[in-house]
Design an enzyme around this catalytic site. Structure first.
Site, PDB file in Angstrom:
ATOM      1  N   SER A 147       0.852  -1.192   0.000  1.00 28.31           N
ATOM      2  CA  SER A 147       0.000   0.000   0.000  1.00 28.31           C
ATOM      3  C   SER A 147       0.882   1.234   0.000  1.00 28.31           C
ATOM      4  O   SER A 147       1.992   1.218   0.554  1.00 28.31           O
ATOM      5  CB  SER A 147      -0.910   0.018   1.232  1.00 28.31           C
ATOM      6  OG  SER A 147      -1.582   1.272   1.355  1.00 28.31           O
ATOM      7  N   TYR A 160      -1.359  -0.178  10.514  1.00 29.62           N
ATOM      8  CA  TYR A 160      -1.512  -0.434   9.080  1.00 29.62           C
ATOM      9  C   TYR A 160      -0.288   0.051   8.305  1.00 29.62           C
ATOM     10  O   TYR A 160       0.255  -0.684   7.470  1.00 29.62           O
ATOM     11  CB  TYR A 160      -2.783   0.235   8.554  1.00 29.62           C
ATOM     12  CG  TYR A 160      -3.084  -0.117   7.125  1.00 29.62           C
ATOM     13  CD1 TYR A 160      -3.544  -1.380   6.787  1.00 29.62           C
ATOM     14  CD2 TYR A 160      -2.899   0.808   6.094  1.00 29.62           C
ATOM     15  CE1 TYR A 160      -3.812  -1.726   5.468  1.00 29.62           C
ATOM     16  CE2 TYR A 160      -3.166   0.478   4.779  1.00 29.62           C
ATOM     17  CZ  TYR A 160      -3.618  -0.788   4.469  1.00 29.62           C
ATOM     18  OH  TYR A 160      -3.884  -1.131   3.161  1.00 29.62           O
TER      19      TYR A 160
END
Length: 283
Positions: A147, A160
């Site tokens: 990501s 995250y």
């Protein structure tokens, strides 16, 4: 005597929705054999049907219902797949979760650890069984879905961002290790993709694209064995810019970034800005 070459194989985790389901459909359209991994068997069956496959067709599709945190079961299923079908041409570690975390709250520490276990440790466990067989064969692609959030640390995204940064670096290490063998290691770094994971975001998501569009752009990158690809490309430019921004400037303005809801969604992260608080309350 039938001497036709068997269709190539892709193994894909997190295949029950979002990016995983879109990648499954794209590979099915190519005529590949699919080994699809996710927790819920009924959703895997829906994905198979949506890709035009019969879930009971054992020659085209294997539906493997398991939690990727169960690394022992994951390796057992990988060994069974290789024994019965052979070593896949492509393995994609896609399973992942995302929650905002407030580390001042004791419960959120467990959430943070769970995010790391699924997004990083389980991704490595997905790829691990196939490294030696691919190296021996001198071909194949090991793919991780990272990501752009792995580029810098964002408020309330401590787990995250860390999980994706760890995955990016682990894949980089593996890529260098396997370079002489002919095995490709591909890092795909999505920006904002229209999936169930982003559906609850209460902030603006620039350059948002559909999961199907992500898959359409991802497959050529995997085919080419590209080392690192950001999709869409506009987020690639943004992520490169963020890497160059001095810490003092980044720290001053990163607080404006939209916060993702905590897992229980009972209260916002304490670092929530007034602007994002207003968006959360719908004002």
């Amino acid at each position: 005597m039938n001497t036709a070459t068997p269709a190539p194989i892709v193994l894909l985790t997190g295949a029950s929705s979002g990016i995983g389901a879109a990648l499954a459909a794209a590979y099915a359209a190519r005529g590949w054999r699919l080994a699809l991994v996710a927790r819920r068997a009924e959703l895997l069956e829906q994905v198979a049907r949506g890709a035009g496959l019969d879930p009971l067709d054992a020659n085209r599709v294997r539906l493997i219902a398991l939690d990727v945190r169960d690394t022992g079961r994951l390796r057992l299923e990988a060994d069974t797949l290789m024994r019965e079908w052979g070593c896949p041409q492509v393995v994609i570690a896609n399973a992942g979760i995302s929650h905002g975390v407030d580390l001042s709250q004791a419960d959120d520490l467990d959430v943070a650890i769970d995010i790391m276990n699924i997004n990083w440790a389980a991704a490595l466990a997905t790829l691990s069984p196939f490294i030696a067989p691919m190296r021996e064969r001198r071909s194949g692609a090991l793919v991780g879905i990272a990501s752009v959030a792995g580029v810098r640390g964002l408020p309330c995204h401590a787990a995250y961002c860390a999980s994706k940064a760890a995955l990016i670096r682990s894949l980089e290490s593996l890529r260098v290790e396997l370079r002489p063998s002919g095995v490709k290691v591909v890092t795909l770094s999505p920006g904002y993709i229209e999936t169930p994971m982003t559906a609850g975001n209460r902030f603006r998501m620039p350059f948002l694209i559909s999961a199907a569009e992500f898959a359409r752009r991802a497959l050529p990158a995997i085919d080419a064995g590209r080392a690192y690809v950001t999709i869409p490309w506009q987020m690639g430019w943004l992520s490169q810019f963020l890497q160059l921004v001095p810490r003092a400037v980044f720290d001053r303005y990163a607080g404006r970034y939209g916060r993702k809801a905590r897992k229980d969604d009972t209260q916002p992260c304490r670092a929530l800005t007034r602007r994002n608080r207003m968006r959360r309350d719908g004002k």
